[in-house]
Design a protein around this motif. Structure first.
Motif, PDB file in Angstrom:
ATOM      1  N   ASP A 126      -6.265  -6.630   2.021  1.00  0.00           N
ATOM      2  CA  ASP A 126      -5.414  -6.824   2.922  1.00  0.00           C
ATOM      3  C   ASP A 126      -3.877  -6.399   2.432  1.00  0.00           C
ATOM      4  OD1 ASP A 126      -7.127  -7.480   5.087  1.00  0.00           O
ATOM      5  OD2 ASP A 126      -7.042  -9.693   4.489  1.00  0.00           O
ATOM      6  N   LYS A 127      -4.012  -6.623   1.062  1.00  0.00           N
ATOM      7  CA  LYS A 127      -2.709  -6.755   0.405  1.00  0.00           C
ATOM      8  C   LYS A 127      -2.750  -6.274  -1.026  1.00  0.00           C
ATOM      9  CE  LYS A 127       1.497  -9.235  -1.056  1.00  0.00           C
ATOM     10  NZ  LYS A 127       2.261 -10.516  -1.041  1.00  0.00           N
ATOM     11  N   PHE A 128      -1.882  -5.416  -1.547  1.00  0.00           N
ATOM     12  CA  PHE A 128      -1.977  -5.039  -2.764  1.00  0.00           C
ATOM     13  C   PHE A 128      -0.615  -4.864  -3.484  1.00  0.00           C
ATOM     14  CE2 PHE A 128      -2.215  -2.153  -6.608  1.00  0.00           C
ATOM     15  CZ  PHE A 128      -3.278  -2.789  -7.472  1.00  0.00           C
ATOM     16  N   GLY A 129      -0.317  -5.633  -4.301  1.00  0.00           N
ATOM     17  CA  GLY A 129       1.166  -5.527  -4.934  1.00  0.00           C
ATOM     18  C   GLY A 129       2.120  -5.801  -4.081  1.00  0.00           C
ATOM     19  N   ASP A 130       3.110  -5.081  -3.642  1.00  0.00           N
ATOM     20  CA  ASP A 130       4.136  -5.334  -2.610  1.00  0.00           C
ATOM     21  C   ASP A 130       3.828  -4.742  -1.111  1.00  0.00           C
ATOM     22  OD1 ASP A 130       4.410  -2.603  -3.180  1.00  0.00           O
ATOM     23  OD2 ASP A 130       6.588  -2.973  -3.600  1.00  0.00           O
ATOM     24  N   ASP A 182      11.942  10.143   3.509  1.00  0.00           N
ATOM     25  CA  ASP A 182      12.540   9.685   4.612  1.00  0.00           C
ATOM     26  C   ASP A 182      11.702   8.751   5.564  1.00  0.00           C
ATOM     27  OD1 ASP A 182      15.039  10.955   3.902  1.00  0.00           O
ATOM     28  OD2 ASP A 182      14.155  12.781   4.944  1.00  0.00           O
ATOM     29  N   GLN A 183      10.468   8.211   4.885  1.00  0.00           N
ATOM     30  CA  GLN A 183       9.486   7.520   5.845  1.00  0.00           C
ATOM     31  C   GLN A 183       9.879   6.023   5.254  1.00  0.00           C
ATOM     32  OE1 GLN A 183       7.282   8.700   7.881  1.00  0.00           O
ATOM     33  NE2 GLN A 183       8.406  10.608   7.350  1.00  0.00           N
ATOM     34  N   PRO A 184       9.791   5.160   6.571  1.00  0.00           N
ATOM     35  CA  PRO A 184       9.836   3.746   6.272  1.00  0.00           C
ATOM     36  C   PRO A 184       8.959   3.014   5.276  1.00  0.00           C
ATOM     37  CG  PRO A 184       8.871   4.258   8.366  1.00  0.00           C
ATOM     38  CD  PRO A 184       9.216   5.411   7.871  1.00  0.00           C
ATOM     39  N   ASN A 185       7.816   3.608   4.970  1.00  0.00           N
ATOM     40  CA  ASN A 185       7.097   3.081   3.978  1.00  0.00           C
ATOM     41  C   ASN A 185       6.828   4.462   3.044  1.00  0.00           C
ATOM     42  OD1 ASN A 185       4.885   2.017   2.524  1.00  0.00           O
ATOM     43  ND2 ASN A 185       3.276   2.426   3.904  1.00  0.00           N
ATOM     44  N   ARG A 186       7.141   4.059   1.775  1.00  0.00           N
ATOM     45  CA  ARG A 186       6.806   4.991   0.603  1.00  0.00           C
ATOM     46  C   ARG A 186       6.664   4.261  -0.521  1.00  0.00           C
ATOM     47  NH1 ARG A 186      11.671   6.466  -2.590  1.00  0.00           N
ATOM     48  NH2 ARG A 186      13.262   5.159  -2.174  1.00  0.00           N
ATOM     49  N   LYS A 187       5.845   3.121  -0.413  1.00  0.00           N
ATOM     50  CA  LYS A 187       5.291   2.314  -1.665  1.00  0.00           C
ATOM     51  C   LYS A 187       4.176   3.004  -2.453  1.00  0.00           C
ATOM     52  CE  LYS A 187       7.080  -1.883   0.444  1.00  0.00           C
ATOM     53  NZ  LYS A 187       6.587  -3.244   0.838  1.00  0.00           N
ATOM     54  N   MET A 188       4.257   3.040  -3.576  1.00  0.00           N
ATOM     55  CA  MET A 188       2.925   3.363  -4.277  1.00  0.00           C
ATOM     56  C   MET A 188       1.760   2.584  -4.255  1.00  0.00           C
ATOM     57  SD  MET A 188       3.472   5.911  -6.518  1.00  0.00           S
ATOM     58  CE  MET A 188       2.230   5.762  -7.897  1.00  0.00           C
ATOM     59  N   CYS A 189       2.143   0.945  -3.818  1.00  0.00           N
ATOM     60  CA  CYS A 189       1.151   0.267  -3.334  1.00  0.00           C
ATOM     61  C   CYS A 189       0.406   0.607  -2.231  1.00  0.00           C
ATOM     62  CB  CYS A 189       1.353  -1.130  -3.425  1.00  0.00           C
ATOM     63  SG  CYS A 189       1.758  -1.836  -5.324  1.00  0.00           S
ATOM     64  N   SER A 190       1.005   1.228  -1.291  1.00  0.00           N
ATOM     65  CA  SER A 190       0.358   1.385  -0.085  1.00  0.00           C
ATOM     66  C   SER A 190      -0.332   2.704  -0.304  1.00  0.00           C
ATOM     67  CB  SER A 190       1.622   1.982   1.187  1.00  0.00           C
ATOM     68  OG  SER A 190       2.228   0.981   1.355  1.00  0.00           O
ATOM     69  N   LEU A 191      -0.050   3.567  -1.144  1.00  0.00           N
ATOM     70  CA  LEU A 191      -0.934   4.599  -1.491  1.00  0.00           C
ATOM     71  C   LEU A 191      -2.224   4.047  -2.036  1.00  0.00           C
ATOM     72  CD1 LEU A 191      -1.771   7.435  -2.568  1.00  0.00           C
ATOM     73  CD2 LEU A 191      -0.539   7.294  -4.436  1.00  0.00           C
ATOM     74  N   TYR A 192      -2.026   3.059  -3.034  1.00  0.00           N
ATOM     75  CA  TYR A 192      -3.219   2.364  -3.828  1.00  0.00           C
ATOM     76  C   TYR A 192      -4.298   1.847  -2.758  1.00  0.00           C
ATOM     77  CZ  TYR A 192      -0.391   3.065  -8.027  1.00  0.00           C
ATOM     78  OH  TYR A 192       0.343   3.579  -8.874  1.00  0.00           O
TER      79      TYR A 192
END
Length: 417
Positions: free
Chosen positions: A405-409, A383-393
């Motif tokens: 600064d950025k990775f993937g999406d 239920d979180q606004p950010n749940r992207k795998m790339c944020s984990l990375y």
């Protein structure tokens, strides 16, 4: 090799990782991948620490609950486009859009970004292992190479898989030149000569003095090594403690997986590599499991039913992760173990094979990342606004000193990692 400040050169660049040169053991990163997801009712974890409850799939990890971080609700948006299987796997470690029509285009994966920026100080910057051959066919307008490769060196280059244990062993330990055997100056003399032609006379003197000082440090280090005076972290093994595996690929999938797990651990223990991916099978896999008494159906078709046999196969895959964890945890490195100094990502391309559900992915981390990762937790991002795998990375790369600064999406880190 860093340069001193010079009046005639512009200053630019990006933050670089800090290679480990002191008494602390280096941080390692591994990815273990299992295709086609898991049993729909048995992939779960609840609670915290030693009291954490595990679903049936994860029971082989019972002894490592306090060293585990279980992540719920993460996904790759690009994996929800295109078809099933290929489109859900080829960008698992990159979050990149995939080209269709048989064309090959994905994105550089997290392991290869770390290999290029962190792993280059080792003999093998990245070890990419697999237990099933790559599939070159096309499925529903997408190349099956996407289903066969999770590691990508560039958007158009899946990293070659090492399927044969003997060849992987040779890559780690076969005699030959080693990066660390080469003088730092010898490695950069050509670049230094090019630079010297484009700087002022004062800066040339500064550069020459600097290079002379580096050569003197190298000479002193060499003499200290000869006298046995060097201090700091050293691998617990200088040479492999297992024999070279036999040529070819083992016919027994259990033996094949176990050998690859042994090579992953040995690569970390000898510091021959600090980055490894181990693809236990392809997505849309054709593996059979005679070793488990389950030889009547291939892995892909088994994944379409939440049966007892499917659960048994799932547990067999998780047992490989537990085996790696157990071996790393037995290697003492100062006050920590090699498991404490590692991050192992275990994941699949979909939550369940029965529904091909990629709206949330099965993801867990094992190991302490050198004290940088708080484990023994279950984190729910559904239920979180950010749940992207790339944020984990992005969060994981930070722990290696690789700050992007950025990775993937994604342009933001995952909370609480």
């Amino acid at each position: 090799m860093a340069l001193p400040w010079m009046e005639s050169t512009a200053v630019w660049g990006e933050q670089r990782n800090q290679q480990n040169t002191g008494a602390e053991a280096p941080l390692r990163f591994a990815v273990l991948f299992a295709g086609n997801g898991f049993h729909g009712q048995e992939w779960w974890a609840k609670g915290a620490g030693a009291a954490m409850e595990l679903g049936g799939v994860l029971t082989p990890l019972t002894d490592y609950r306090e060293r585990m971080l279980f992540l719920e609700g993460l996904y790759n948006e690009e994996a929800l486009k295109g078809n099933i299987h290929s489109s859900q796997t080829g960008n698992l470690l990159s979050g990149a859009p995939l080209a269709s029509g048989g064309e090959i285009r994905s994105g550089a994966s997290i392991d290869q970004v770390l290999a290029q920026r962190y792993g280059r100080g080792t003999k093998v910057p990245s070890l990419v292992l697999a237990c099933e051959k790559s599939n070159p066919s096309v499925h529903k307008n997408y190349s099956m190479l996407y289903s066969s490769h999770i590691s990508w060196s560039s958007p158009t280059t899946p990293t070659p898989l090492e399927l044969y244990p003997a060849l992987a062993f040779d890559r780690l330990f076969k005699e030959g030149s080693h990066r660390s055997d080469e003088s730092v100056l010898d490695a950069v003399l050509s670049d230094a000569s090019d630079l010297r032609r484009n700087i002022s006379t004062a800066d040339r003197r500064k550069l020459d003095e600097y290079l002379d000082s580096v050569r003197e440090v190298e000479r002193r280090i060499e003499l200290a090594a000869e006298r046995g005076e060097l201090q700091g972290w050293k691998p617990t093994l200088q040479q492999p403690n297992i024999a070279r595996p036999a040529n070819g690929a083992p016919q027994d999938i259990g033996e094949h997986m176990r050998l690859m797990c042994d090579l992953l651990v040995l690569g970390f223990q000898t510091d021959a590599t600090r980055i490894c991916t181990l693809k236990l099978n392809n997505d849309h896999s054709s593996l059979r499991f005679a070793n488990l008494g389950i030889d009547y159906m291939i892995h892909h078709l088994l994944s379409h039913q939440d049966s007892d046999d499917w659960l048994k196969v799932n547990q067999f895959f998780v047992e490989q992760l537990a085996y790696v964890a157990r071996k790393l945890d037995a290697i003492q490195e100062g006050e920590r173990t090699a498991l404490d100094n590692s991050m192992i990502l275990f994941c699949s391309s979909m939550l369940t094979g029965r529904t091909h559900d990629a709206t949330q992915l099965p993801v867990l981390l094992l190991g302490g990342a050198g004290g940088k990762l708080e484990t023994g937790r279950v984190l729910n991002y559904r239920d979180q606004p950010n749940r992207k795998m790339c944020s984990l990375y992005l969060s994981l790369m930070d722990k290696f000193g690789v700050t992007l600064d950025k990775f993937g999406d994604s342009t933001e880190r995952l909370k609480n990692i």
